[in-house]
Motif scaffolding. Structure first.
Motif, PDB file in Angstrom:
ATOM      1  N   HIS A 249       0.823  -1.208   0.000  1.00  0.00           N
ATOM      2  CA  HIS A 249       0.000   0.000   0.000  1.00  0.00           C
ATOM      3  C   HIS A 249       0.864   1.269   0.000  1.00  0.00           C
ATOM      4  N   SER A 534       0.759   8.626  -4.998  1.00  0.00           N
ATOM      5  CA  SER A 534      -0.502   9.378  -5.056  1.00  0.00           C
ATOM      6  C   SER A 534      -0.278  10.872  -5.125  1.00  0.00           C
ATOM      7  N   GLU A 549       0.473   7.739  -0.530  1.00  0.00           N
ATOM      8  CA  GLU A 549       0.274   6.298  -0.701  1.00  0.00           C
ATOM      9  C   GLU A 549       0.815   5.914  -2.063  1.00  0.00           C
ATOM     10  N   VAL A 551      -0.111   4.283  -5.627  1.00  0.00           N
ATOM     11  CA  VAL A 551      -1.298   3.910  -6.397  1.00  0.00           C
ATOM     12  C   VAL A 551      -0.996   2.684  -7.255  1.00  0.00           C
ATOM     13  N   ASN A 562      -2.603  -2.047  -6.363  1.00  0.00           N
ATOM     14  CA  ASN A 562      -3.140  -0.950  -7.150  1.00  0.00           C
ATOM     15  C   ASN A 562      -4.238  -0.287  -6.348  1.00  0.00           C
ATOM     16  N   HIS A 563      -4.526   0.953  -6.663  1.00  0.00           N
ATOM     17  CA  HIS A 563      -5.336   1.756  -5.752  1.00  0.00           C
ATOM     18  C   HIS A 563      -6.776   1.326  -5.604  1.00  0.00           C
ATOM     19  N   LYS A 566      -8.043  -2.475  -2.942  1.00  0.00           N
ATOM     20  CA  LYS A 566      -8.180  -2.576  -1.488  1.00  0.00           C
ATOM     21  C   LYS A 566      -9.511  -3.158  -1.063  1.00  0.00           C
TER      22      LYS A 566
END
Ligand SMILES: [Zn+2]
Length: 566
Positions: A249, A534, A549, A551, A562-563, A566
């Motif tokens: 993350h 990010s 973070e 992405v 990948n963003h 999650k």
């Protein structure tokens, strides 16, 4: 971690919102062979490669980077089979390599809801009573406490036995070097009153030799190791997965883990968790250095490998256990102590040579560093050590008069910038004059000592308030560390630039594990370990850095985060 879905679907899903996916038609089998798998364009790439620090684009084939350059140059390399990722101006950095992290699986326990970093004794007692009333006998009651508790004479085994006669209780200090506990806890971890103090640590005792319910240094590390042994595998696995999730993350692609207790157990858990990132497990033995362990079997498997020997040579300033060449300033005529003698330090050094393993030592006080450097001189000096990359973890007492010798001996300093937030405590403990030269950082870089960064994060700490700067040191967040490395609140002149901080956290961390030829910078031929961020960490206000973070995190050319997943 979830298995990777097939790439085209994955990319279509994840980049729909942020990135533009250009799929190209017309296939050619020949060019598919040599063409890059990924072409990343229109980014602001910080390569950490001093010769070419900035680029716009890069191409990846298999697990490696094949080209770095302008969007135009790199676009020319694509073939119909290449996946093109338009970065939309985002910043790309080499994957973060957290050089110092503790994997300590949580014991199965009732966690005391202590909100403060320094809860007072009345609050702790009230919380323990509540826990006793609400949990079945035998349940371990666990809390994280501060210095208050260690200054409180009543906080000991006898009082805890009265409060919790049927529950094991452990109050662990937030800096990891000490605990307070009751009789049932001692029984749970299998330590008898007559058990001698372990090398490097102590259980303070009363006049009759009875352990009063406290553990210091290696006595405490031994408790951690026992608790890890007792933690069920599914809990360890859950903690490992949480750590790995947090890592991807944040764009962390390597963690160098201090494995307290069993390095093999820690490595096994990381493998079982199918770590998507690279894990180096370092031996953190709790036995005596004079009784060397059998040589380390270096086992390479996928992403997990074991190497290195770590010893903790002294304590820390909170309990005044770091060994200084002068007294602590706060009036107690104490100067700390080293956990081991100089002769034992020589044993550690020789053992690292015999096992052909890198040596890492936790050293805080200047007296400890002076002694350790002497032990390095006695075991061969620069001729033996200058290429062996001995690591000083923390190294805050590497005062100006010791720097040249440390440099000649080729040591690396691995610093945890979250410690910088403790600056006011350093002033209290060391006095203004000494605090003003304590914890060198930027000045080490100027003298040419390699400087790597680790978070000193740990898995076992229960949910902590996130608005507390001290407690923040329990998380892996690299951008919090970059903020503190670049804005040292107590010694601003020691701050480094954000670019230097990223290099310390990537290329120099790789150097600190002998892996800089393979990773740590974005260059052709190196592993494609990277993070698309990010926000622009080179431009945002300092206080916004911790909000950064990843992405998109890639390890060896594979997307591991990948963003939207999650
Ligand atoms: Zn540590």
């Amino acid at each position: 971690m979830k298995q990777q879905p097939r790439l085209p679907r994955l990319v279509a899903t994840i980049f729909a919102a942020v990135f533009i996916l250009s799929a190209l038609s017309s296939a050619n089998a020949q060019s598919r062979q040599s063409a890059p798998d990924y072409v990343l364009i229109n980014g602001r790439v910080f390569t950490a490669d001093a010769a070419h620090p900035h680029a716009q684009a890069l191409a990846i084939k298999g697990e490696r980077i094949v080209a770095v350059g302008s969007s135009e140059e790199i676009s020319r390399l694509k073939s119909p089979s290449s996946l093109v990722i338009d970065l939309g101006g985002r910043v790309v950095i080499p994957g973060i390599n957290d050089a110092h992290y503790h994997f300590l699986p949580r014991p199965i326990a009732y966690q005391l809801a202590l909100k403060e970093q320094e809860p007072n004794w009345d609050e702790v007692k009230a919380q323990i009573k509540l826990a006793v009333a609400n949990t079945p006998p035998g349940t371990l009651i666990n809390g994280v406490v501060g210095l208050n508790m260690f200054d409180e004479p009543e906080a000991n085994r006898a009082t805890l036995d009265k409060l919790a006669p049927n529950h094991p209780v452990q109050l662990a200090c937030y800096w990891g070097h000490c605990s307070i506990f009751n009789s049932l806890f001692l029984r749970k971890v299998g330590i008898a009153d007559k058990e001698p103090d372990p090398p490097g640590g102590s259980y303070p005792r009363d006049a009759n030799g009875r352990i009063i319910g406290r553990s210091i240094e290696y006595a405490n590390f031994r408790l951690h190791a026992k608790l890890q042994e007792l933690a069920p595998e599914e809990v360890q696995l859950q903690d490992a997965k949480q750590m790995l999730n947090e890592a991807t993350h944040f764009g962390v692609t390597t963690i160098q883990v201090m494995a307290i207790g069993s390095r093999d157990q820690t490595a096994a858990i990381m493998r079982k968790a199918e770590s998507p990132i690279r894990i180096r497990v370092m031996d953190f033995s709790v036995s005596a250095p004079d009784h060397p362990l059998p040589p380390l079997r270096v086992q390479d498997s996928q992403n997990v490998y074991i190497s290195g020997l770590k010893w903790v040579l002294d304590g820390e300033p909170v309990l005044r256990t770091a060994a200084l060449r002068q007294h602590y300033a706060d009036g107690l005529k104490e100067s700390g102590h080293t956990n081991f003698t100089e002769a034992q330090m020589e044993v550690m050094l020789r053992e690292s040579l015999r096992q052909k393993q890198q040596l890492l030592v936790h050293v805080v006080g200047d007296r400890t560093i002076e002694q350790f450097l002497k032990a390095m001189m006695a075991t061969g000096g620069p001729a033996v050590w200058s290429q062996r990359r001995v690591r000083l973890e923390h190294g805050e007492g590497l005062l100006p008069d010791l720097v040249q010798q440390a440099k000649d001996l080729g040591v690396i300093v691995v610093q945890n910038p979250t410690d910088f937030a403790l600056g006011d405590l350093f002033i209290t403990r060391y006095g203004k004059e000494r605090a003003a030269i304590n914890q060198p950082f930027g000045s080490l870089l100027k003298t040419g000592i390699p400087l790597a960064i680790g978070s000193d994060g740990q898995t076992s700490t229960p949910d902590l308030p996130t608005d507390d700067a001290f407690r923040a040191d329990t998380v892996i967040n690299p951008y919090l560390n970059i903020m503190l490395a670049t804005h040292d609140p107590f010694r601003p002149e020691e701050s480094i630039t954000r670019e230097q901080a990223v290099i310390a956290y990537t290329l120099t961390s790789a150097y600190a594990e002998f892996a800089e030829k393979d990773k740590g910078s974005l260059e052709p031929g190196k592993l494609a370990d990277l993070a698309v961020l990010s926000q622009d960490i080179f431009e945002v206000p300092a206080t916004d850095l911790p909000k950064t973070e990843s992405v998109l995190t890639m390890v060896g050319g594979k997307i591991v985060y990948n963003h939207v997943s999650k």
